[in-house]
Design a protein around this motif. Structure first.
Motif, PDB file in Angstrom:
ATOM      1  N   ASN A 203      35.998 -15.262   8.756  1.00 59.08           N
ATOM      2  CA  ASN A 203      35.466 -16.695   8.562  1.00 59.08           C
ATOM      3  C   ASN A 203      34.640 -17.080   9.484  1.00 59.08           C
ATOM      4  N   ALA A 204      34.501 -16.301  10.722  1.00 62.56           N
ATOM      5  CA  ALA A 204      33.545 -16.808  11.860  1.00 62.56           C
ATOM      6  C   ALA A 204      32.595 -15.738  12.131  1.00 62.56           C
TER       7      ALA A 204
ATOM      8  N   GLY B 139      48.476 -18.667  12.423  1.00 61.62           N
ATOM      9  CA  GLY B 139      47.876 -17.800  11.244  1.00 61.62           C
ATOM     10  C   GLY B 139      48.689 -17.180  10.322  1.00 61.62           C
TER      11      GLY B 139
ATOM     12  N   GLU C 184      37.772 -14.014  12.904  1.00 63.36           N
ATOM     13  CA  GLU C 184      38.330 -14.884  12.047  1.00 63.36           C
ATOM     14  C   GLU C 184      38.930 -16.053  13.139  1.00 63.36           C
ATOM     15  N   LEU C 185      38.485 -17.303  12.868  1.00 64.18           N
ATOM     16  CA  LEU C 185      39.252 -18.344  13.650  1.00 64.18           C
ATOM     17  C   LEU C 185      39.664 -19.622  12.635  1.00 64.18           C
ATOM     18  N   GLY C 186      40.849 -19.887  12.767  1.00 66.22           N
ATOM     19  CA  GLY C 186      41.497 -20.783  12.307  1.00 66.22           C
ATOM     20  C   GLY C 186      42.135 -20.593  10.761  1.00 66.22           C
ATOM     21  N   GLY C 187      42.049 -19.279  10.576  1.00 68.82           N
ATOM     22  CA  GLY C 187      42.532 -18.731   9.180  1.00 68.82           C
ATOM     23  C   GLY C 187      43.512 -17.501   9.352  1.00 68.82           C
ATOM     24  N   PRO C 188      43.983 -17.138   8.147  1.00 67.49           N
ATOM     25  CA  PRO C 188      45.048 -16.330   8.088  1.00 67.49           C
ATOM     26  C   PRO C 188      45.156 -15.116   8.969  1.00 67.49           C
ATOM     27  N   ARG C 189      43.593 -14.624   9.159  1.00 63.87           N
ATOM     28  CA  ARG C 189      43.403 -13.247   9.778  1.00 63.87           C
ATOM     29  C   ARG C 189      43.276 -13.581  11.175  1.00 63.87           C
ATOM     30  N   GLN C 190      43.539 -14.695  11.850  1.00 62.77           N
ATOM     31  CA  GLN C 190      43.118 -14.723  13.465  1.00 62.77           C
ATOM     32  C   GLN C 190      44.169 -14.118  14.167  1.00 62.77           C
ATOM     33  N   PHE C 191      43.350 -13.932  15.395  1.00 61.56           N
ATOM     34  CA  PHE C 191      44.312 -13.178  16.521  1.00 61.56           C
ATOM     35  C   PHE C 191      45.281 -12.020  16.389  1.00 61.56           C
TER      36      PHE C 191
ATOM     37  N   PHE D  43      27.592 -22.148  12.712  1.00 63.75           N
ATOM     38  CA  PHE D  43      29.008 -22.693  12.799  1.00 63.75           C
ATOM     39  C   PHE D  43      28.991 -23.540  11.774  1.00 63.75           C
ATOM     40  N   ALA D  44      27.912 -24.256  11.435  1.00 67.25           N
ATOM     41  CA  ALA D  44      28.174 -25.318  10.308  1.00 67.25           C
ATOM     42  C   ALA D  44      27.263 -25.265   9.248  1.00 67.25           C
TER      43      ALA D  44
ATOM     44  N   PHE E 211      37.391 -24.397  12.442  1.00 70.15           N
ATOM     45  CA  PHE E 211      37.417 -24.265  14.023  1.00 70.15           C
ATOM     46  C   PHE E 211      37.932 -25.435  14.547  1.00 70.15           C
TER      47      PHE E 211
ATOM     48  N   MET F  66      49.521 -19.269   7.291  1.00 68.02           N
ATOM     49  CA  MET F  66      48.334 -19.165   6.161  1.00 68.02           C
ATOM     50  C   MET F  66      48.316 -17.719   5.537  1.00 68.02           C
TER      51      MET F  66
ATOM     52  N   HIS G 165      31.596 -13.901   4.982  1.00 68.47           N
ATOM     53  CA  HIS G 165      32.730 -14.458   4.991  1.00 68.47           C
ATOM     54  C   HIS G 165      33.697 -13.458   4.752  1.00 68.47           C
TER      55      HIS G 165
END
Lengths: 119, 192
Positions: free
Chosen positions: B146-147, A104, B100-107, B59-60, A80, A107, B142
């Motif tokens: 990932n989010a 994305g 998913e945020l910041g990974g291959p499956r996002q958006f 988140f963390a 994030f 990746m 997961h």
């Protein structure tokens, strides 16, 4: 290796619009400046004291210098933090959601389980 | 914009929550984010009612176990009900389904795991806390994205609603990027 220091870089840069712009236009210089001036700062503490035990590996420094978000993900930087900073830097040069989708797509080869992001 | 806090209820939840085994922290000033502003915009655009924002860590790592979120929900409900004030209180939770945020499956064109979303909506709508807890772990979350740990805030709301209590209103919108889901429970019956 310090996932925490990578996260600290992403976090502190993202919170300062001027620093975001500096990192976008001069990543090598900004990373060097940051290592010298911010890496040792204890956030929200007196600046008279500095932490000394953290430093980037050569590989960590390289991926930050090269804006390599895929490698940051592989190293376990918090996704994030990486995403929000990189959107702040690069969305401006793309059409609606174009950058996020390309981010994305770069990746696609990464399979589960993803790298551990615990620091 | 400033949203007024209900400090008396906040103090009640903080003190009693600590005494019931939840090591809550607090802040005298808080920049609220979309988790608070979106439900206000949706449910009460006048933004004229005092609020008590409650944040959880989804988140963390290390995060609390899913069962702990359910327990916090149960406790929040008990604390609201024990608040010595006659005003009505709505407990509003915001979380999400597979994401998913910041990974291959996002958006993507839809949420990263529609099958997880379908099952999650059923757990929430039917109040199936045991079924949900039997399948959802910190590790398993997961898989759908990932989010997806933000789903644990929906589990918190299942704890608020109670075991086996069906939602009075269920709506899902299969949108770009993530499925949106809305649930409402009326503890005193659906208003006329």
């Amino acid at each position: 290796m310090s996932k925490y220091l990578l996260d600290k870089f992403l976090f502190t840069v993202d919170r300062d619009p001027e620093l975001v712009e500096r990192y976008r236009t001069d990543p090598v210089g900004t990373v060097a400046w940051w290592e010298q001036n911010v890496a040792g700062q204890l956030l929200n503490c007196t600046t008279a004291e500095r932490t000394t035990w953290l430093s980037f590996t050569d590989e960590e420094r390289r991926v930050l210098q090269e804006h390599d978000h895929v490698a940051l993900f592989a190293m376990g930087a918090h996704p994030f933090l990486t995403l929000t900073l990189f959107i702040a830097m690069f969305e401006r040069d793309h059409g609606p959601l174009e950058y996020q989708r390309a981010y994305g797509a770069a990746m696609k080869h990464i399979a589960l389980p993803y790298p551990d992001i615990a620091t | 914009m400033t949203l007024r806090g209900e400090e008396d209820l906040a103090a009640h939840i903080l003190r009693q929550g600590l005494d019931r085994g939840f090591d809550l922290a607090f802040s005298n000033e808080l920049r609220i984010d979309h988790s608070i502003t979106c439900p206000i915009i949706t449910l009460r655009p006048q933004a004229d009612l005092p609020i008590v924002p409650v944040y959880t860590n989804i988140f963390a790592p290390p995060m609390p176990q899913p069962g702990r979120f359910v327990e916090l929900g149960r406790t929040l409900r008990a604390l609201v009900e024990s608040w010595p004030d006659e005003r009505r209180v709505a407990i509003i939770g915001t979380g999400h389904l597979s994401l998913e945020l910041g990974g291959p499956r996002q958006f993507g064109e839809h949420g990263p795991d529609p099958e997880f979303d379908r099952r999650a909506v059923e757990w929430i709508a039917s109040g199936d806390i045991d079924g949900c807890l039997a399948e959802v772990t910190l590790d398993s979350l997961h898989q759908p994205g990932n989010a997806t740990h933000g789903f644990m805030d929906f589990m918190l709301m299942m704890g608020v609603a109670g075991d086996g209590v069906r939602a009075d209103h269920v709506d899902t919108l299969d949108l770009f990027h993530t499925m949106e889901a809305y649930f409402t429970w009326y503890p005193n019956g659906v208003p006329e």
